[in-house]
Scaffold this motif. Sequence first.
Motif, PDB file in Angstrom:
ATOM      1  N   UNK A   1       0.849  -1.185   0.000  1.00 36.80           N
ATOM      2  CA  UNK A   1       0.000   0.000   0.000  1.00 36.80           C
ATOM      3  C   UNK A   1       0.885   1.235   0.000  1.00 36.80           C
ATOM      4  N   UNK A   2       0.286   2.372  -0.225  1.00 40.67           N
ATOM      5  CA  UNK A   2       1.035   3.614  -0.297  1.00 40.67           C
ATOM      6  C   UNK A   2       1.313   4.154   1.116  1.00 40.67           C
ATOM      7  N   UNK A   3       2.439   4.867   1.259  1.00 39.49           N
ATOM      8  CA  UNK A   3       2.701   5.553   2.523  1.00 39.49           C
ATOM      9  C   UNK A   3       1.646   6.622   2.744  1.00 39.49           C
ATOM     10  N   UNK A   4       1.172   6.732   3.958  1.00 40.88           N
ATOM     11  CA  UNK A   4       0.100   7.685   4.252  1.00 40.88           C
ATOM     12  C   UNK A   4       0.525   9.119   3.959  1.00 40.88           C
ATOM     13  N   UNK A   5       1.783   9.464   4.248  1.00 42.10           N
ATOM     14  CA  UNK A   5       2.215  10.837   4.028  1.00 42.10           C
ATOM     15  C   UNK A   5       2.262  11.163   2.536  1.00 42.10           C
ATOM     16  N   UNK A   6       2.624  10.207   1.696  1.00 39.55           N
ATOM     17  CA  UNK A   6       2.624  10.417   0.242  1.00 39.55           C
ATOM     18  C   UNK A   6       1.188  10.506  -0.263  1.00 39.55           C
ATOM     19  N   UNK A   7       0.343   9.625   0.201  1.00 41.57           N
ATOM     20  CA  UNK A   7      -1.052   9.621  -0.211  1.00 41.57           C
ATOM     21  C   UNK A   7      -1.739  10.944   0.124  1.00 41.57           C
ATOM     22  N   UNK A   8      -1.538  11.430   1.339  1.00 41.94           N
ATOM     23  CA  UNK A   8      -2.162  12.696   1.742  1.00 41.94           C
ATOM     24  C   UNK A   8      -1.644  13.860   0.914  1.00 41.94           C
ATOM     25  N   UNK A   9      -0.357  13.837   0.569  1.00 37.86           N
ATOM     26  CA  UNK A   9       0.227  14.923  -0.222  1.00 37.86           C
ATOM     27  C   UNK A   9      -0.352  14.946  -1.629  1.00 37.86           C
ATOM     28  N   UNK A  10      -0.557  13.779  -2.218  1.00 37.53           N
ATOM     29  CA  UNK A  10      -1.158  13.728  -3.550  1.00 37.53           C
ATOM     30  C   UNK A  10      -2.580  14.250  -3.513  1.00 37.53           C
ATOM     31  N   UNK A  11      -3.336  13.850  -2.518  1.00 37.69           N
ATOM     32  CA  UNK A  11      -4.714  14.321  -2.411  1.00 37.69           C
ATOM     33  C   UNK A  11      -4.769  15.834  -2.241  1.00 37.69           C
ATOM     34  N   UNK A  12      -3.849  16.402  -1.466  1.00 38.44           N
ATOM     35  CA  UNK A  12      -3.859  17.844  -1.230  1.00 38.44           C
ATOM     36  C   UNK A  12      -3.458  18.619  -2.479  1.00 38.44           C
TER      37      UNK A  12
END
Length: 725
Positions: free
Chosen positions: A304-315
């Motif tokens: 799965x993706x790292x949460x910090x990377x995932x949140x940055x893409x969404x933002x």
Amino acid sequence: MKLVNLNSAPGAPLQRKNDWSLCRALGLGLFYETWQQFVGTSQAFETRKVAIRQDRIVAALAGAIHVLPASIAISIAILNSFGYYIGEELAGSEGQDDEKLAGLQLAAKLHELTMQASLAAMLLQYIRHEVALSDGLPFGTLFAGHMFKDVSYLWSSEFWGTANGIFRNKHSRVKLITLLVVCTILGLTVGPASATILKPRMGDWPAGGTDFWINVTSGDIWPTRVTETEIPAECFKEISDKSCPHGDWQTLAQAYFPYWSHLEKKGYLPDSIRIPSTRSIREMYLQIRSETQQYSRLFSVATTQDSVISDSIAETGRLWAWVVAAAWRTKGQPWRFWSHKEATYTVSAYQPIVHTRCTNASLSTKNPSKMLEFYDLRNIETFRSKGDFPLGTTNNFTFKELEAVQTVPSLRWTTVSQPSTNFTALAAVVIIPSSEQHKQGAFACAIDARIAPAKIQSTRNRYKVVTSHLKPSSLWHPAGNDATYGAGDSWPAVSIEPQWALHLNPTLVETNSSVFEELVAAAGLREIHSFEDPANGYLIESVLAAMIVNGLARRKYKHGIIGELNHWDFESDKPACGSWCRHMMPVRGSMGKGGSVYTIPQSARTNATRLTMHATATGYAYSPKGFTTILSIAVLLIYSCIVLTHWGYTIWMQECSTSWHSSSEIAALAMNSQATDILHNTGAGVETSKIFQRRVRIVSVGEKVELTFEEKADQERIALNAWYS
């Protein structure tokens, strides 16, 4: 012989002759004749004509046949070279894209016909000049203007007769053959080239994006060693904190493992589930090793993706969507990305992936000092030679030490040294209690954790949902491809301390059971009493892989993007789309990469990680992307350069003619010419190319023009601006 000056010649006025020349050059002679009949000025019989004129204005008018096709060719070549994004639909009525594309296909065919007519006019102009005003050309050349559009012309008797014909010098031969070959190739390719780039293509086009910085180093996001020291302090006090390694274990228990009890032969478990993060929803991909599924696998996998990377893409994706909406509301903006079928936000980064494989063993043995054996999942060489991974790696657990009185499976973390790489890896031992029917046993589970490169992305239509191209469906079999499995350093291995792994499996106060026990129970197996059943081992593999990758991906759960947006007005509810908006959009042209929307102090970058979000919009666009498109652009530009250069040359030379423009006019010229023995026995056809090798000229004999193979005393070269019958 009396030659009459053009300006004082009897017959039609000069203006009417200019109009006739223009219509003839454009292939509209019949329309001109019809118009003359309509206005009552038509001719009852053929009049004398000027064979070749020397007039700059008439030369410019005669070359007008090149202007329209060359202008269109240059326009669409430039449009594709620089790129232009159109949007979700083509301009015009909505829902009619098929009809619009069909119309463009028809336009491309008409463009092809005009370009072929332009090439024919250029070729005929050169042949006329050489035959009438110079030393002549091989007989086969006379038909090139009408045959070059067919590829079979290159192996026709006319062409090879021309190639082997009689020329005044070698330079003339090379020039003519080159012209014929180039015109033939262009005549065959300008049509497909126009059809290729005149129609916009549906695709994913670069639509800007931005650089951004995360307030943690890359070594901390993707470490090669994970220890207990990095676990947040609150995880030692409150196990419900989502930043802890076991956070959101309930999602695994509710969304994935309940399907296990309903798994039938040759059936499937879900390939993915969604895990919530602070600003996004991540997709976890899982594949389980099971004989009941359609395809056999070597191990169970989870990633799965790292949460910090995932949140940055969404933002950053949210900001991109805000910018394109603002550009739609603001007139004069060059970007049309508000119109799209889909928008995708992609970051090239890494994500954790975990492989697990267990082997079973009975703890009831006469040799209590015997040690457990684990698979060596890093030994690719043995796998390739024998088709499986080797057993043999051990730890300090003996069978005697694992014996215990218990009623539910228990999990113990340990480490093993893998002989193939001298690497110390995390491993797990799951002790299965005895029952009336089964003896006590254990599963020794090898764990191979890595960080793998992945394209992580989110889309506008699935807002906040983050996925990646790294999916286990192509990862479970390492044969034949080091990069797929990550052998060596292409996918760095992660060494995990057992002390960190203990936080993956805390005891739950409400149920007085562990996370591992709850996940096994969610699969419908609250109690496992058979270590000999392979299905139990497959389930344990999947549980361990999901637990570990979930913990690795939320290590930097509370970190995120740093910096401020350029010229953002925090006091306004609707801030103006300032410089940060422009940096989010393509820096050059209507499509391309973006800049950086964040202002970050240099001091803050030392302990931060820089990444780039690339946005793409799905829609219609003109673009130079692709070899076929580039080749088509080159063909049209070459065509335009040749015909426009020829047009400019004829204007400079002030020479033009529309005589002998068609096959019928050449036939009429031949019938008005004196018979020759050279064409003896050719009335019923021509068998050899030797006839086409003979040099032919157009000459004047008195006030007549004739086609001749021979030099005679009464023949003269065609005079410019002279009238002939």
